[in-house]
Design a protein around this motif. Structure first.
Motif, PDB file in Angstrom:
ATOM      1  N   UNK A 153      16.542 -44.640  21.587  1.00  8.85           N
ATOM      2  CA  UNK A 153      16.365 -44.906  20.154  1.00  8.85           C
ATOM      3  C   UNK A 153      16.941 -43.400  19.638  1.00  8.85           C
ATOM      4  N   UNK A 154      17.783 -43.513  18.784  1.00 10.41           N
ATOM      5  CA  UNK A 154      18.442 -42.435  18.135  1.00 10.41           C
ATOM      6  C   UNK A 154      17.548 -41.842  16.777  1.00 10.41           C
ATOM      7  N   UNK A 155      17.886 -40.510  16.826  1.00  9.20           N
ATOM      8  CA  UNK A 155      16.930 -40.097  15.304  1.00  9.20           C
ATOM      9  C   UNK A 155      17.335 -40.858  14.108  1.00  9.20           C
ATOM     10  N   UNK A 156      18.417 -41.384  13.906  1.00  8.89           N
ATOM     11  CA  UNK A 156      18.802 -42.100  12.701  1.00  8.89           C
ATOM     12  C   UNK A 156      18.206 -43.566  12.766  1.00  8.89           C
ATOM     13  N   UNK A 157      17.909 -44.139  13.992  1.00  5.64           N
ATOM     14  CA  UNK A 157      17.170 -45.380  13.925  1.00  5.64           C
ATOM     15  C   UNK A 157      15.956 -45.178  13.688  1.00  5.64           C
ATOM     16  N   UNK A 158      15.250 -44.322  14.158  1.00 11.03           N
ATOM     17  CA  UNK A 158      13.763 -43.837  13.886  1.00 11.03           C
ATOM     18  C   UNK A 158      13.578 -43.565  12.396  1.00 11.03           C
ATOM     19  N   UNK A 159      14.546 -42.727  11.904  1.00 13.03           N
ATOM     20  CA  UNK A 159      14.367 -42.369  10.299  1.00 13.03           C
ATOM     21  C   UNK A 159      14.429 -43.718   9.686  1.00 13.03           C
ATOM     22  N   UNK A 160      15.638 -44.504  10.020  1.00 13.11           N
ATOM     23  CA  UNK A 160      15.883 -45.650   9.177  1.00 13.11           C
ATOM     24  C   UNK A 160      14.730 -46.708   9.058  1.00 13.11           C
ATOM     25  N   UNK A 161      14.008 -46.648  10.336  1.00 15.62           N
ATOM     26  CA  UNK A 161      13.130 -47.600  10.599  1.00 15.62           C
ATOM     27  C   UNK A 161      11.629 -47.453  10.233  1.00 15.62           C
ATOM     28  N   UNK A 162      11.481 -45.996  10.269  1.00 15.49           N
ATOM     29  CA  UNK A 162      10.208 -45.485   9.974  1.00 15.49           C
ATOM     30  C   UNK A 162       9.844 -44.423   8.971  1.00 15.49           C
ATOM     31  N   UNK A 163      10.949 -44.122   8.057  1.00 14.91           N
ATOM     32  CA  UNK A 163      10.748 -43.248   7.107  1.00 14.91           C
ATOM     33  C   UNK A 163       9.643 -43.554   6.099  1.00 14.91           C
ATOM     34  N   UNK A 164       9.502 -44.783   5.793  1.00 19.61           N
ATOM     35  CA  UNK A 164       8.578 -45.475   4.859  1.00 19.61           C
ATOM     36  C   UNK A 164       7.230 -45.027   5.277  1.00 19.61           C
ATOM     37  N   UNK A 165       6.995 -45.492   6.604  1.00 23.06           N
ATOM     38  CA  UNK A 165       5.685 -45.209   7.298  1.00 23.06           C
ATOM     39  C   UNK A 165       5.249 -43.799   7.242  1.00 23.06           C
ATOM     40  N   UNK A 166       6.253 -42.822   7.676  1.00 21.49           N
ATOM     41  CA  UNK A 166       5.886 -41.372   7.572  1.00 21.49           C
ATOM     42  C   UNK A 166       5.600 -40.736   6.159  1.00 21.49           C
ATOM     43  N   UNK A 167       6.423 -41.352   5.311  1.00 15.87           N
ATOM     44  CA  UNK A 167       5.944 -41.165   3.733  1.00 15.87           C
ATOM     45  C   UNK A 167       4.562 -41.470   3.580  1.00 15.87           C
TER      46      UNK A 167
ATOM     47  N   UNK B  41      11.579 -36.617  24.702  1.00 24.61           N
ATOM     48  CA  UNK B  41      10.427 -36.553  25.765  1.00 24.61           C
ATOM     49  C   UNK B  41       9.454 -38.150  25.145  1.00 24.61           C
ATOM     50  N   UNK B  42       9.748 -38.493  24.130  1.00 26.10           N
ATOM     51  CA  UNK B  42       8.897 -39.970  23.892  1.00 26.10           C
ATOM     52  C   UNK B  42       9.261 -40.868  24.903  1.00 26.10           C
ATOM     53  N   UNK B  43       8.307 -41.311  25.716  1.00 20.29           N
ATOM     54  CA  UNK B  43       8.423 -42.157  26.825  1.00 20.29           C
ATOM     55  C   UNK B  43       8.129 -43.813  26.356  1.00 20.29           C
ATOM     56  N   UNK B  44       7.500 -43.904  25.397  1.00 17.87           N
ATOM     57  CA  UNK B  44       7.174 -45.178  24.808  1.00 17.87           C
ATOM     58  C   UNK B  44       5.744 -45.680  25.349  1.00 17.87           C
ATOM     59  N   UNK B  45       5.143 -44.772  25.899  1.00 17.72           N
ATOM     60  CA  UNK B  45       3.646 -45.406  26.296  1.00 17.72           C
ATOM     61  C   UNK B  45       2.736 -45.799  25.193  1.00 17.72           C
ATOM     62  N   UNK B  46       3.193 -45.119  24.094  1.00 21.03           N
ATOM     63  CA  UNK B  46       2.334 -45.676  22.663  1.00 21.03           C
ATOM     64  C   UNK B  46       3.458 -46.242  21.853  1.00 21.03           C
ATOM     65  N   UNK B  47       2.906 -46.785  20.935  1.00 17.27           N
ATOM     66  CA  UNK B  47       3.961 -47.332  19.770  1.00 17.27           C
ATOM     67  C   UNK B  47       4.540 -46.209  19.119  1.00 17.27           C
TER      68      UNK B  47
END
Length: 177
Positions: A1-15, A45-51
């Protein structure tokens, strides 16, 4: 997963996570930017062991804690105020005001909880994480999660009862005091 994908998908959650961790609207943009700088540095470093949301919340907790320790309080630039006003005028103003009043009320109530209780309450009640997920995220026993959640719920009820007695909850919901 790219930074852009993480940002686009999870920005609202982070906010939302940052707001629920006590970061005011005036600072949440800057603090969210810091979260995504950490994500950028550590994504490999994110290995996907958690959500992904569990990992992001842990980063949010650390950044919000550091922000509180630093006592960082900034004024909202006038340009941001103008942008907010423009957004408000283009939507149903009454509904937006009511929604904001409820959010402010929720944040005021959450501000009266201790940090540990607030975190568990927000993760369980607002973000929908399970007790086990919270225990893993915070590296505490599940029993401690349940204890903190029980105490947080009791404190939440006391604060809401006190605010209802003062008539503050009815005002925030649009009713008469």
């Amino acid at each position: 997963m790219t930074l852009k994908e993480v940002y686009d998908e999870h920005f609202r959650f982070v906010w939302r996570a940052l707001r629920r961790l006590g970061v005011p609207d005036s600072d949440v943009s800057d603090v969210a930017q810091e979260v995504f700088l950490v994500v950028h540095r550590k994504l490999a470093e994110f290995e996907g062991r958690s959500k992904m949301t569990t990992w992001l919340f842990a980063i949010c907790m650390n950044i919000a804690r550091d922000w509180r320790r630093a006592g960082a309080r900034r004024e909202v630039p006038d340009g941001d105020k103008a942008a907010d006003a423009k957004r408000d005028s283009s939507s149903d103003l009454a509904a937006e005001v009511e929604r904001r009043q409820r959010l402010v009320l929720l944040e005021d109530i959450l501000d009266q909880l201790g940090e540990e209780q607030r975190t568990v309450f927000a993760l369980f009640e607002l973000e929908g994480l399970s007790g086990l997920e919270i225990a893993e995220l915070l590296d505490i026993p599940v029993g401690t999660v349940h204890s903190r959640l029980r105490l947080a719920r009791e404190a939440f009820r006391k604060v809401t009862t006190r605010l209802q007695a003062r008539g503050q909850i009815e005002r925030a919901e649009g009713g008469a005091p």
